[in-house]
Design a protein around this motif. Sequence first.
Motif, mmCIF file in Angstrom:
data_model
loop_
_atom_site.group_PDB
_atom_site.id
_atom_site.type_symbol
_atom_site.label_atom_id
_atom_site.label_comp_id
_atom_site.label_asym_id
_atom_site.label_seq_id
_atom_site.Cartn_x
_atom_site.Cartn_y
_atom_site.Cartn_z
ATOM 1 N N GLY A 189 -28.194 36.560 -26.219
ATOM 2 C CA GLY A 189 -26.617 36.335 -25.959
ATOM 3 C C GLY A 189 -26.243 36.985 -27.453
ATOM 4 O O GLY A 189 -24.668 37.273 -27.005
ATOM 5 N N CYS A 201 -23.928 45.230 -22.381
ATOM 6 C CA CYS A 201 -22.514 44.901 -21.420
ATOM 7 C C CYS A 201 -20.969 45.332 -21.786
ATOM 8 O O CYS A 201 -20.940 46.222 -23.169
ATOM 9 C CB CYS A 201 -22.324 43.217 -22.579
ATOM 10 N N ALA A 219 -21.819 35.300 -10.826
ATOM 11 C CA ALA A 219 -21.512 34.716 -11.549
ATOM 12 C C ALA A 219 -23.041 35.316 -12.212
ATOM 13 O O ALA A 219 -23.257 35.166 -13.464
ATOM 14 C CB ALA A 219 -21.832 33.340 -11.298
ATOM 15 N N GLU A 220 -24.394 35.645 -12.046
ATOM 16 C CA GLU A 220 -25.601 36.671 -12.328
ATOM 17 C C GLU A 220 -24.836 37.198 -12.934
ATOM 18 O O GLU A 220 -25.434 37.496 -14.477
ATOM 19 C CB GLU A 220 -26.842 36.233 -11.763
ATOM 20 N N ASP A 223 -20.818 37.236 -17.036
ATOM 21 C CA ASP A 223 -20.256 35.642 -16.894
ATOM 22 C C ASP A 223 -19.243 35.291 -17.193
ATOM 23 O O ASP A 223 -17.983 36.349 -17.236
ATOM 24 C CB ASP A 223 -20.743 35.932 -18.347
ATOM 25 N N ALA A 224 -18.869 34.113 -17.950
ATOM 26 C CA ALA A 224 -17.471 33.249 -17.739
ATOM 27 C C ALA A 224 -16.454 34.115 -18.723
ATOM 28 O O ALA A 224 -15.188 34.026 -18.659
ATOM 29 C CB ALA A 224 -17.716 31.768 -18.778
ATOM 30 N N GLU A 225 -16.526 34.825 -19.704
ATOM 31 C CA GLU A 225 -15.836 35.573 -20.184
ATOM 32 C C GLU A 225 -15.684 37.422 -20.134
ATOM 33 O O GLU A 225 -15.063 37.593 -19.973
ATOM 34 C CB GLU A 225 -16.298 35.738 -22.120
ATOM 35 N N TRP A 227 -17.555 39.448 -18.836
ATOM 36 C CA TRP A 227 -18.825 40.629 -19.481
ATOM 37 C C TRP A 227 -19.478 41.112 -18.191
ATOM 38 O O TRP A 227 -20.143 39.922 -18.068
ATOM 39 C CB TRP A 227 -19.359 40.268 -20.883
ATOM 40 N N HIS A 229 -23.327 42.472 -17.234
ATOM 41 C CA HIS A 229 -24.179 42.613 -17.811
ATOM 42 C C HIS A 229 -24.698 43.501 -17.118
ATOM 43 O O HIS A 229 -25.270 43.386 -15.749
ATOM 44 C CB HIS A 229 -25.396 40.650 -17.698
#
Length: 360
Positions: A189, A201, A219-220, A223-225, A227, A229
């Motif tokens: 990451g 990303c 969620a996969e 991400d929490a920020e 981004w 993927h």
Amino acid sequence: AINIQFTSGTTGLPKGATLSHRNILNNAFFVGEGMGLKPGDRLLIPVPLYHCFGMVMGNLACVVHGAAMVYASEGYEPLAVLKAVEAEKCTGLHGVPTMFIAELEHPDFDKFNLSSLRTGVMAGSPCPIEVMKKVIDRMNMHQVGIGYGMTETSPVSFQTSIDDPLERRVSTVGRVQPHLEVKIVDESGATVVRGQPGELCTRGYSVMIGYWNDPEKTAEAIDAEGWMHTGDLATLDDEGYCNIVGRIKDMVIRGGENVFPREIEEYLFRHPKIEDVQVIGVPDPKYGEEICAWIKLRAGETSSREEITAFCKGQIAHYKIPRYVEFVPEFPMTITGKIQRFVMREQTIGKLGLKAQKTA
């Protein structure tokens, strides 16, 4: 939410990407800006209208820039495209690489006047450099560009500019679109240094709301920020131009060497007998995976595995030379014109009697 856009299913089952008004309207505006679309332009849209390419980069881009939308036929037909460009004096043309190849290779291609063409976008799957050059030279599309993105990013995040040098327009996917952020990360990451490959990303207005009724898959992917993927391997140079190396899932690991199918495809496209080519990895007990090239020859041509191998020897690394060569009339595709590599892999495994599991 305004639209649930199902992904193409090139690697498996489609998922419903939920897109907002803000997502698609802004993306349509910036795509049109990137291709120099203006009032009075006439854009021929042969790509499906229920897909982001037709809906956002085609229809909506025309709406926000005051351009006309032209539809050649209900389903894609290369001859209908050529006829419509001439009859309607189209100034722009969209398509995935396989569409442009079909138009260029059509036996009646030289009968049509395509001098009205100027711009357009080639996108949807990696765009072979040799095909881009032919589109510019033979179809008069001197401002044609490449767009890169995915359904989940509404769709475009990188695009070449009409002002970019020719080499940049045919060999990269351009620079990041306005108001978007991108980064390239390694397996842990961490952001990689410029020029190093990693997963691309994207973050910003274009990222989807999520997969419809599927918080786990959402969620996969995001991400929490925030981004998204992409699953694509890419490099970013010092001037911000991006090159898509390939899909992470498509990368072949042969005897410990990472092999990117696109590199082999780009080389094989130079062979005068080859109209189109796709490269995949198939299981091998010794090396884990081996290289297999599916080749579609030009009309009336014949070839052999030995000829293809000889063409590669001394020109690309020995471990990148295809062990298996399959000559095919067509490739398995999604209805939107994207190659289904997982289907190719399954068919090759079955035909050659290979074991489906990768061997360490």
